[in-house]
Motif scaffolding. Sequence first.
Motif, mmCIF file in Angstrom:
data_model
loop_
_atom_site.group_PDB
_atom_site.id
_atom_site.type_symbol
_atom_site.label_atom_id
_atom_site.label_comp_id
_atom_site.label_asym_id
_atom_site.label_seq_id
_atom_site.Cartn_x
_atom_site.Cartn_y
_atom_site.Cartn_z
ATOM 1 N N ASP A 30 0.512 6.192 3.149
ATOM 2 C CA ASP A 30 1.222 5.199 2.455
ATOM 3 C C ASP A 30 2.098 3.949 3.448
ATOM 4 O O ASP A 30 2.631 3.215 2.963
ATOM 5 N N ARG A 80 3.341 -1.604 -4.302
ATOM 6 C CA ARG A 80 3.009 -1.651 -5.709
ATOM 7 C C ARG A 80 3.203 -2.810 -6.494
ATOM 8 O O ARG A 80 4.152 -3.700 -6.059
ATOM 9 N N THR A 95 -3.011 4.411 -3.804
ATOM 10 C CA THR A 95 -2.871 5.368 -2.705
ATOM 11 C C THR A 95 -1.408 6.127 -2.971
ATOM 12 O O THR A 95 -0.290 5.306 -3.303
ATOM 13 N N THR A 127 8.187 -0.520 -3.404
ATOM 14 C CA THR A 127 7.724 0.168 -2.559
ATOM 15 C C THR A 127 8.613 1.575 -2.483
ATOM 16 O O THR A 127 9.882 1.339 -2.998
ATOM 17 N N ASP A 177 4.455 7.396 -9.482
ATOM 18 C CA ASP A 177 5.582 7.186 -8.467
ATOM 19 C C ASP A 177 6.936 7.848 -8.820
ATOM 20 O O ASP A 177 7.767 7.289 -8.165
ATOM 21 N N LYS A 193 5.446 -0.044 4.394
ATOM 22 C CA LYS A 193 4.665 0.783 3.379
ATOM 23 C C LYS A 193 3.858 -0.356 2.327
ATOM 24 O O LYS A 193 3.884 -1.338 2.451
ATOM 25 N N PHE A 210 2.186 7.525 -2.719
ATOM 26 C CA PHE A 210 3.431 7.846 -1.790
ATOM 27 C C PHE A 210 3.446 9.070 -1.593
ATOM 28 O O PHE A 210 3.414 10.052 -2.260
#
Length: 387
Positions: free
Chosen positions: A33, A100, A46, A112, A163, A97, A48
């Motif tokens: 990430d 999103r 991907t 993020t 997330d 990072k 986190f």
Amino acid sequence: MKRILCLTLALLMTLSALLCLPACSGQNKLPADFVRGDEIVIDNETPFVYDESTVRYYEYEYEGREYSDTIAWRCFWLEDSEHEYTYSSIAKLFGNKIVRHYTEDGQDTYYTVYSLPDNRLFYMSLYMKDGVLYWNKDLYSGLNETYDARWVEGWKGTVYEQDFPAAILGDALPADCYLDYYSPEEIERRNNLQWEFYGEDCSRAGIPTDPFTSDFYCDLYAQGRHKEVDGAIRCIQSVSFDTEEGDPESEDYTVHHGAYFYDIYVFTDGTGILFFTHFNTDVHPRYAVWQKEEIKLSVIEVQKLTTLLDVWDFDNIPTWNPEEFSGFDGETTTVFTKGLGHHNLTSMWSASERDAVYHIREAIEEIVRDHVTVERGRIYNLAWYEK
């Protein structure tokens, strides 16, 4: 000579491996990430990853003293600044990072997630302007905050479910959520406080702390039927701003705190009885009764409750549970059991699906809804309060 040559070669190989370690670890250490370089990468797939080794600190000096902040504290100190900070400038300090992005009702949301020490996460809100991504320091709706795996409520519609804190952290919690973090003396002090709070609630409701000294049980005892009782479950939910009276636009409009008391007696034949009382807790010295009900329970209804005690190993839940949040308002659920193979008291403010008391209370509420209409209060009339 041959032996010396072999030892020399072995030493050289070891030194070569050691010299390669920093380079190799530097190339492979960062989780997926993270993004190498300063490119902004929008990636909604991907996962986190929580990795405490990736936590970076911002070192600075202020008034002659040296400080070291994580990204969460650094952003906290910068919130009042009028300056706009690009995400790239922040990423240079704390790591770049993946970001999103989703669009809902024409509104773009970017965010993020950074790892923090001790199983915590920082959710950073971002916004796009003229093709440049900036830190959205003015947004406080679930983002720009620090969370751990206990946080469940309030996330829908804010970040993707993948997330959520628990999805990233699993069951890992901060160190202060475990009993071994505290001294035996501190645990005993906190346990005693829970018993005091429970006793005060019972006193103001006009009921004994022990269900086996209630009027109902004493009547059974007088009839020689007390041995028909196999055990008791008591659940109390104290709710802030539980009910309201009058027109919100009028001067007579008032809001009251409330408490829902459930006393359940389980009989040896598998059936039971539930005494439900809804109180106004703003009245002194005793709570005032808003509604009182008596509900006969079937074997199936009783089994559902007693099974929860076993599934959650209720007897071994701490009386003071260090997983409990600290906060104001909201609601507190307390459960006391005696008999049925369990004898324990435990309480939780803002209980969630992680907690046994939450599931026990929900199961009791379901039974009450099936039998009676609770006339007031947000617990049973939530839709009315959400208008």
